[in-house]
Design a protein around this motif. Sequence first.
Motif, mmCIF file in Angstrom:
data_model
loop_
_atom_site.group_PDB
_atom_site.id
_atom_site.type_symbol
_atom_site.label_atom_id
_atom_site.label_comp_id
_atom_site.label_asym_id
_atom_site.label_seq_id
_atom_site.Cartn_x
_atom_site.Cartn_y
_atom_site.Cartn_z
ATOM 1 N N PHE A 43 0.832 -1.198 0.000
ATOM 2 C CA PHE A 43 0.000 0.000 0.000
ATOM 3 C C PHE A 43 0.870 1.252 0.000
ATOM 4 N N ASP A 44 0.383 2.280 -0.652
ATOM 5 C CA ASP A 44 1.028 3.592 -0.599
ATOM 6 C C ASP A 44 0.409 4.325 0.588
ATOM 7 N N ALA A 73 2.935 -4.435 3.346
ATOM 8 C CA ALA A 73 4.099 -3.590 3.089
ATOM 9 C C ALA A 73 3.588 -2.190 2.783
ATOM 10 N N LEU A 74 4.290 -1.198 3.293
ATOM 11 C CA LEU A 74 3.900 0.196 3.102
ATOM 12 C C LEU A 74 4.989 0.937 2.349
ATOM 13 N N ILE A 75 4.614 1.561 1.237
ATOM 14 C CA ILE A 75 5.543 2.422 0.518
ATOM 15 C C ILE A 75 5.543 3.763 1.228
ATOM 16 N N VAL A 76 6.745 4.236 1.565
ATOM 17 C CA VAL A 76 6.893 5.526 2.239
ATOM 18 C C VAL A 76 7.922 6.361 1.477
ATOM 19 N N GLU A 77 7.893 7.657 1.684
ATOM 20 C CA GLU A 77 8.804 8.524 0.946
ATOM 21 C C GLU A 77 10.251 8.360 1.403
ATOM 22 N N HIS A 78 10.455 8.269 2.703
ATOM 23 C CA HIS A 78 11.793 8.008 3.231
ATOM 24 C C HIS A 78 11.698 7.515 4.673
ATOM 25 N N VAL A 79 12.795 6.943 5.137
ATOM 26 C CA VAL A 79 12.888 6.438 6.505
ATOM 27 C C VAL A 79 13.983 7.223 7.211
ATOM 28 N N ASP A 80 13.638 7.804 8.360
ATOM 29 C CA ASP A 80 14.605 8.595 9.119
ATOM 30 C C ASP A 80 15.463 7.761 10.053
ATOM 31 N N LEU A 122 -4.731 0.712 11.278
ATOM 32 C CA LEU A 122 -4.254 0.808 9.888
ATOM 33 C C LEU A 122 -4.518 -0.474 9.137
ATOM 34 N N LEU A 123 -4.197 -1.612 9.718
ATOM 35 C CA LEU A 123 -4.441 -2.894 9.054
ATOM 36 C C LEU A 123 -5.934 -3.164 8.867
ATOM 37 N N ALA A 124 -6.748 -2.751 9.819
ATOM 38 C CA ALA A 124 -8.207 -2.936 9.674
ATOM 39 C C ALA A 124 -8.723 -2.132 8.491
ATOM 40 N N ALA A 125 -8.169 -0.942 8.275
ATOM 41 C CA ALA A 125 -8.590 -0.121 7.138
ATOM 42 C C ALA A 125 -8.041 -0.655 5.814
ATOM 43 N N LEU A 126 -6.793 -1.110 5.828
ATOM 44 C CA LEU A 126 -6.160 -1.575 4.597
ATOM 45 C C LEU A 126 -6.574 -2.986 4.217
#
Length: 129
Positions: A43-44, A73-80, A122-126
């Motif tokens: 998911f994005d 799996a979650l696509i994210v812009e970056h990981v800090d 989040l998982l319940a929504a996705l």
Amino acid sequence: MRLCLPLDHVSKVLALMALQEVPSAPTHFIGLLNLGGNAVPVFDLARHLQRPVFPYRTETPVLLCGTPSRRCALIVEHVDGVKHVNDHQHRVDDVLRDGRAPFLTVFDDGGGLTFMLDIDALLAALLPG
């Protein structure tokens, strides 16, 4: 928008790889990832949260996360990176727990406000059902 997940819900950070598209899927459902013969939905997170979208690159991070019974799996812009959050940093928990947003709390880590995602919500929504 700065987001975080409790570390015990993240198992790996991967680079974006080939995904199998799923016809007629919602726009935030990007496809399926073949991970050791198991299909993992990808998911994005920005699209799901109705935030501005960003272009994917080969180095775009993908967080493999979930609970013992559900994984995605979650696509994210970056990981800090990984940071410790002290209990005294938590703020406005009641405002966020209104049932409309998948957040546990918000805190200031010195770089601005960061929203902690509620993995169960989040998982319940996705992954309904």
